[in-house]
Design an enzyme around this catalytic site. Structure first.
Site: not given
Length: 517
Positions: A159, A183-186, A234-235, A256
Site C-alpha cells: 500500500w 494484486k494491489p493492496d486492499s 512486502g515483508s 523487494e
C-alpha cells in the site's frame, strides 16, 4: 479536505475494471481514506477462482501481445507515460487519498513512474533484441541469443506506493511481451485501477493487464499456483512463504522485502546539509518506505552539530491531512502502522531511550497521524534497534570511527539501502564499497539510486532476491534462449574421418581457439 467530494462516484467508474465481473459471491471491498475514514470506493472483491480466470485470460491475450514487435509494445508504454502527465492532479489525488501521504511525496512517486515508463519504452527494444554470440567454432557455428517472455506475470504490491510499485513492476513485464495480473493492496486498489484505465487508453489490450482485488492470503496461492512468474514487494516473512510456493512449481520469483537502512554521517560531513538530507531520508512518505533510513550512525566529530540541526528541522515539519501542498508529512496508512510505531517508541522509552523530537500520536490531525520522531540512547534489547518500524522514526547512534559506522551498518539481517554523508565523495565511495546493501546513496537518502533507472535496485540478505530497474529488471521477466546453427562440418566430425584423426584435428582446433580467444 477534498476526500468526500473526490470519492463521490469516482470509485464506481473504476470498479468496472476489477477482474471480478463474473464472480458469483458478490462480495465487496470498501476502500476508505486514512485521512478521515471517508469511503472512496466499493469494489467487487475477487475470489481465488477470479484470480485463476484472470491468469487464464492473460495467457490467451499474451500470445497475441508477444507477437507484436517490441517497439510497438514500447510505444504503448510511452503513450501511457504521456497520459499520466495529462492526468497528474487526478492521479496525485488518488495516491494521497488512499495512502495518506503528503502531496510532495505523491509527486515524487508520480514523477518516478512517468520517468520509469519512458525509460522502459526507450530501452526495451535494445535490451530485448536478438544478439549474435560467439559460436562453438568460428565460421562453422552461428549462435544467437534471444529472450522470450515468461508468459503471465503476477505482481503483488503493498500500500505504501500504490502507483509506482504495482504499475512500475508491470511495465517491464509488459514490454517483454508478458501479460500481467496485478494484486494491489486492499487498502489502495483505486490508484492501480486508475492507472490500468490509462494503460488501456494508451492501447494495451484488455487481457494483457488485469487487476484482482482482495486479501493476499486468499488470492496469493491462486496467483503463485497458476502464473509463470511472481514479483512481490512486502515483508520478509511473507516473501519467504511466497518463495516456497514458487519453488514448488519451479517458477521465477523476485522480491523487494524489508529493511533497517543505515544513514552514516561521516566525520567530514557538513552537519547542516546532512541534517537536511536526513529529514527527507527518514520522514518522506511518513517513513513508510522500504528504502528510507531508520538508523543514524553519526561520527563523534560532528555529533554535537548534526543532532541539534536535525532536531530543529524535525520539529519544524508541518503535518496535515488533505490534498493541498502545505504538508511536509502526511498520515500513516492505517491502524496497524500506528500501533507498530507507537509500540516501538513506548518499548524504547520504557527501556531507557531518550526522545529528542516527536514521540506521540496526533489524533487531532487525523486518526493515524504520528509525529516525526528522533530517539537516542537506543540499546540492543529494544525492538526498534533491529526490527523494521516502517514509520517516521529515526534512532541515532554515536560512533567514533568509520570502521565503527561500517560495522554497525552491516550488523543487520537486512541489506536494502544505505545513505552516506561526507564532504569527500571519494572517501564516501570507499566506505560505500564496504556496505552490504543493494543500493548506497552518497549525499542523498534514497532517491539518487532508486531513480537511476538504468542501474539495478534490490536487496541483499533478508531484504530480497532479484532486482528491479536496469537491464536485469527487464530480463528477469524473460527466458533466455540460445539458437545455434552448425554449418559445413558437424562438431562430432565427418563420418568419413576416423575418430582418431578427428580427435587430432579437434585437439589442434581447441589449441588454436584458446590462443584466438
Amino acid at each position: 479536505m477534498t476526500t468526500r467530494k473526490h470519492a463521490a462516484g469516482a470509485g464506481d467508474a473504476l470498479a468496472a475494471l476489477v477482474t471480478a465481473e463474473d464472480a458469483q459471491g458478490g462480495a465487496t471491498l470498501e476502500v476508505t481514506s486514512p485521512f478521515d475514514g471517508a469511503v472512496l470506493a466499493v469494489l467487487p472483491r475477487s475470489t481465488p477462482e477470479d484470480a485463476e480466470r484472470a491468469v487464464a485470460r492473460g495467457r490467451e491475450a499474451q500470445r497475441e501481445w508477444a507477437r507484436r514487435p517490441v517497439r510497438e509494445r514500447a510505444a504503448v508504454l510511452e503513450r501511457f507515460g504521456a497520459l499520466l502527465i495529462d492526468h497528474r492532479d487526478e492521479m496525485l489525488d488518488w495516491i494521497q487519498l488512499e495512502s495518506g501521504k503528503n502531496r510532495a511525496s505523491a509527486l515524487e512517486e508520480f514523477a518516478d513512474t512517468v520517468l520509469w515508463a519512458h525509460h522502459v519504452a526507450r530501452h526495451a527494444p535494445g535490451v530485448l533484441r536478438e544478439r549474435r554470440r560467439a559460436g562453438a567454432f568460428p565460421v562453422l557455428t552461428h549462435t544467437i541469443e534471444r529472450h522470450i517472455p515468461k508468459g503471465v506475470v503476477a505482481v503483488i504490491a503493498p500500500w505504501n506506493y500504490p502507483l509506482s510499485l504495482p504499475i512500475g513492476d508491470a511495465l517491464p513485464a509488459l514490454a517483454a511481451g508478458n501479460a500481467v495480473v496485478v494484486k494491489p493492496d486492499s487498502q489502495t486498489p483505486d490508484t492501480a485501477l486508475f492507472a490500468l484505465r490509462l494503460l488501456r487508453e494508451a492501447g494495451l489490450p484488455a487481457g494483457a493487464a488485469q487487476i484482482v482485488v482482495g486479501a493476499g492470503r486468499e488470492l496469493g496461492p491462486a496467483l503463485t499456483g497458476h502464473a509463470d512468474f511472481l514479483m512481490f514487494t512486502g515483508s520478509s516473512a511473507t516473501g519467504r512463504i511466497l518463495a516456497q510456493e514458487c519453488a514448488e512449481r519451479l517458477i521465477g520469483f523476485s522480491a523487494e522485502l524489508g529493511g533497517k537502512n543505515p544513514l552514516l554521517v561521516l566525520g567530514d560531513a557538513d552537519p547542516e546539509r546532512a541534517a537536511e538530507g536526513a529529514v527527507h531520508a527518514a520522514f518522506s512518505n511518513s517513513g513508510q518506505l522500504c528504502i528510507s533510513v531508520e538508523r543514524g550512525l553519526v561520527h563523534a566529530d560532528v555529533w554535537g552539530r548534526f543532532v541539534p540541526a536535525l532536531v530543529e528541522r524535525t520539529r519544524a515539519l508541518r503535518l496535515a491531512a488533505g490534498t493541498t501542498w502545505d504538508a511536509d508529512m502526511g498520515s500513516l496508512a492505517g491502524e496497524a502502522q500506528l500501533r507498530k510505531v507507537t509500540a516501538h517508541v513506548r518499548d524504547a522509552v520504557d527501556k531507557g531511550a531518550t526522545v529528542l523530537a516527536g514521540g506521540h500520536p496526533r489524533p487531532d490531525l487525523g486518526p493515524y497521524f504520528f509525529e516525526p520522531t528522533l530517539l537516542a540512547d537506543v540499546a540492543p534489547d529494544m525492538r526498534v534497534f533491529s526490527e523494521e518500524t516502517f514509520g517516521p522514526l529515526l534512532s541515532l547512534y554515536r560512533v567514533d570511527s568509520d570502521e565503527a559506522a561500517i560495522a554497525a551498518a552491516n550488523d543487520s539481517e537486512y541489506g536494502l539501502n544505505a545513505s552516506i554523508w561526507s564532504g569527500d565523495v571519494r572517501h564516501a565511495r570507499a566506505v560505500a564499497r564496504r556496505i552490504r546493501t543493494g543500493t548506497v546513496n552518497i549525499n542523498e537518502g534514497y532517491a539518487a539510486a532508486w531513480a537511476s533507472h538504468d542501474a539495478p535496485m534490490g536487496g541483499m540478505g533478508a531484504s530480497g532476491i532479484g532486482r528491479r530497474h536496469g537491464a536485469e529488471g527487464l530480463l528477469k521477466y524473460t527466458e533466455a534462449q540460445t539458437i545455434a546453427a552448425q554449418r559445413l562440418i558437424p562438431i562430432a566430425g565427418p563420418s568419413s574421418v576416423s575418430h582418431e584423426r578427428w580427435g587430432t584435428a579437434l585437439t589442434w582446433g581447441v589449441r588454436a581457439l584458446r590462443r584466438l580467444r
